[in-house]
Write a protein that holds these residues in place. Structure first.
Motif, short mmCIF file in Angstrom:
data_model
loop_
_atom_site.label_atom_id
_atom_site.label_comp_id
_atom_site.label_asym_id
_atom_site.label_seq_id
_atom_site.Cartn_x
_atom_site.Cartn_y
_atom_site.Cartn_z
N SER A 1 3.65 3.02 0.10
CA SER A 1 3.12 4.36 -0.17
C SER A 1 1.89 4.31 -1.05
O SER A 1 0.88 4.99 -0.79
CB SER A 1 4.20 5.22 -0.84
OG SER A 1 3.69 6.48 -1.19
N ARG A 2 1.93 3.47 -2.09
CA ARG A 2 0.77 3.35 -2.99
C ARG A 2 -0.43 2.69 -2.28
O ARG A 2 -1.57 3.16 -2.41
CB ARG A 2 1.15 2.51 -4.22
CG ARG A 2 2.22 3.13 -5.10
CD ARG A 2 1.66 4.04 -6.17
NE ARG A 2 2.71 4.48 -7.08
CZ ARG A 2 2.95 3.91 -8.25
NH1 ARG A 2 2.22 2.89 -8.65
NH2 ARG A 2 3.93 4.38 -9.03
N THR B 1 -3.28 -0.13 -9.04
CA THR B 1 -2.71 0.64 -7.94
C THR B 1 -1.19 0.72 -8.01
O THR B 1 -0.59 1.78 -7.78
CB THR B 1 -3.11 0.03 -6.59
OG1 THR B 1 -4.53 0.00 -6.48
CG2 THR B 1 -2.53 0.81 -5.42
N SER C 1 -1.17 2.59 0.84
CA SER C 1 -1.73 3.39 1.94
C SER C 1 -2.81 4.36 1.47
O SER C 1 -3.60 4.87 2.26
CB SER C 1 -0.61 4.17 2.64
OG SER C 1 -0.06 5.15 1.77
N LYS C 2 -2.86 4.61 0.16
CA LYS C 2 -3.84 5.56 -0.38
C LYS C 2 -5.20 4.91 -0.65
O LYS C 2 -6.15 5.61 -0.98
CB LYS C 2 -3.29 6.17 -1.67
CG LYS C 2 -2.01 6.98 -1.45
CD LYS C 2 -1.44 7.49 -2.76
CE LYS C 2 -0.15 8.26 -2.54
NZ LYS C 2 0.44 8.75 -3.81
N ARG C 3 -5.27 3.59 -0.53
CA ARG C 3 -6.53 2.90 -0.82
C ARG C 3 -7.37 2.78 0.45
O ARG C 3 -6.93 2.22 1.46
CB ARG C 3 -6.27 1.51 -1.41
CG ARG C 3 -5.63 1.52 -2.78
CD ARG C 3 -5.83 0.17 -3.47
NE ARG C 3 -7.24 -0.10 -3.70
CZ ARG C 3 -7.88 0.12 -4.84
NH1 ARG C 3 -7.24 0.65 -5.86
NH2 ARG C 3 -9.15 -0.19 -4.96
#
Length: 444
Positions: free
Chosen positions: A255-256, A330, A258-260
């Motif tokens: 989840s973390r 991250t 995927s935001k990058r």
């Protein structure tokens, strides 16, 4: 060096004549003496250092040089003397060949239009002469497009052939020769060399000298070139392993990540870490730059999540530091502090040599390599290239000066690929790049 066309008899004649044998030894000393003195070697050392056929090829360069020289007030020439005394023993064709060889000066040629076992086209890089097609069997099976060779191109009837002494000139040897010719002739360092046959004949020893002065250092003191990535960092392979903290699940990490936007998925649990913009710094000390690109952007590393461990693989200490900061910021307390393993280039090569060879069918390996090269060079056309003055190939090809640089750049990468003969890279067809850049007419 000994071959048909009357050369065998001429060699035997020189060997039995004290005067001509001594003159040949003097010419040999001009061709290889400076290098032997510089590197503290004897002629016999060249057999072990260079291997077959190079010592005899160098001897052949001196021998052919002797054939064009004259001595004394009467301008005595060994070919004339031999034909006058023994010409009756040679065929008309062989006598004509010896006379042509005597009158021909060496030059540096660029190879193209190779028909293995039959012919090749040679363009004289030291004159404005039109390219010529030469009949040749053995050399055409070894040479690759855009190779540079020092040789004599000899007229034979309606055709052209090459003499027996042929030296292959890698890029650095060719540049060394051109610089040496400019210095010897007191020419401007940037001048384009256009030399007539008399000048090239007088400079014949420089060809062998340039070749030896660039080949011997690599043999006597071999060094791995400085390897860097496109950021200019020295190449060193780092694997950063982040163990997941107690109670943390893979989905929390996914989840973390995927935001990058700088992490491009390469599967459900693998990513390429890319830059926001291409990184293109030149290698240190003229070394080699190795890296991978994606969509015109540099790939900084690779991430993979397996079980309870997230691994980041990068190719320099600098990128390892950047990657550690990026993942720590991250993921925070989702992971424990990283453990790092480091491998030098030498260790990486040793590991690859010891690893069992992949049993991939040749046709599949060829397809994989060629598809990779298609993607790589498609991206490269839109990336700044140091050899093109920092312009992309597409930009450089729009001007006359840039077009010349683009053609030289294409020849370099095509020749380098063709010389990688144990890899499917050797069979890669670069024609599409020439067409894409509008310079295909310079390839034929």
């Amino acid at each position: 060096m000994a071959r048909a066309n009357g050369v065998d008899g001429l060699i035997g004649f020189i060997g039995k004549d004290n005067t001509w044998r001594e003159r040949l030894l003097q010419v040999i000393d001009e061709h290889i003496g400076p290098a032997l003195e510089e590197f503290d070697l004897e002629f016999g050392d060249l057999d072990e250092l260079l291997g077959d056929p190079w010592p005899m090829t160098l001897w052949g360069c001196a021998f052919e040089d002797l054939l064009g020289r004259t001595y004394g007030a009467g301008e005595t020439n060994v070919v004339d003397v031999y034909l006058g005394r023994r010409g009756w023993n040679e065929s008309a064709e062989d006598r004509a060949y010896l006379a042509s060889l005597r009158a021909t000066a060496p030059s540096l040629y660029e190879v193209s239009q190779i028909v293995p076992g039959k012919s090749m086209e040679l363009r004289d890089l030291l004159s404005d002469a039109d390219p010529v097609t030469v009949r040749e069997k053995s050399a055409t099976r070894i040479l690759k497009p855009w190779d540079r060779i020092a040789v004599r191109v000899v007229p034979q009837g309606k055709d052209y052939v090459i003499s027996g002494a042929l030296l292959h000139f890698p890029a650095e040897a060719a540049e060394f020769l051109l610089d040496g010719l400019r210095q010897t002739l007191d020419l401007d360092p940037e001048s384009e060399l256009r030399l007539d046959e008399d000048v090239r004949r007088c400079c014949a020893p420089l060809f062998a000298n340039a070749w030896l002065f660039t080949q011997l250092p690599k043999i006597l003191d071999p060094e791995m070139p400085t390897l860097t990535n496109s950021s200019g960092d020295l190449l060193e392979f780092h694997d950063l392993r982040f163990a997941l903290s107690t109670g943390v699940l893979q989905k929390d990490v996914l989840s973390r990540l995927s935001k990058r936007s700088d992490l491009v998925p390469e599967g459900q649990k693998a990513w390429s870490w890319i830059t926001a913009a291409p990184e293109t710094r030149s290698a240190q000390g003229g070394g080699m730059t190795l890296d991978t690109s994606m969509g015109g952007q540099t790939v900084l590393g690779y991430l993979e999540l397996k079980g309870k461990v997230l691994t980041l693989s990068v190719n320099s200490a600098e990128r390892a530091g950047r990657g550690r900061v990026m993942l720590t910021d991250t993921l925070g307390d989702l992971v424990k502090p990283s453990l790092t393993s480091i491998r030098t280039v030498e260790q990486e090569l040793e590991e690859r040599e010891e690893a069992p060879a992949d049993e991939i069918p040749l046709d599949i390996a060829r397809q994989i390599v060629h598809e990779h090269l298609d993607r790589h060079y498609r991206d490269t056309l839109d990336q700044p290239i140091p050899a093109l003055g920092g312009k992309t190939p597409r930009q450089a090809a729009r001007s006359a000066d840039g077009r010349t640089k683009v053609i030289a750049w294409l020849k370099h990468i095509e020749n380098s690929s063709a010389r990688n003969m144990e890899s499917p890279m050797a069979e890669y067809d670069f024609r599409w790049m020439w067409e894409e850049l509008g310079v295909l007419d310079a390839r034929t």
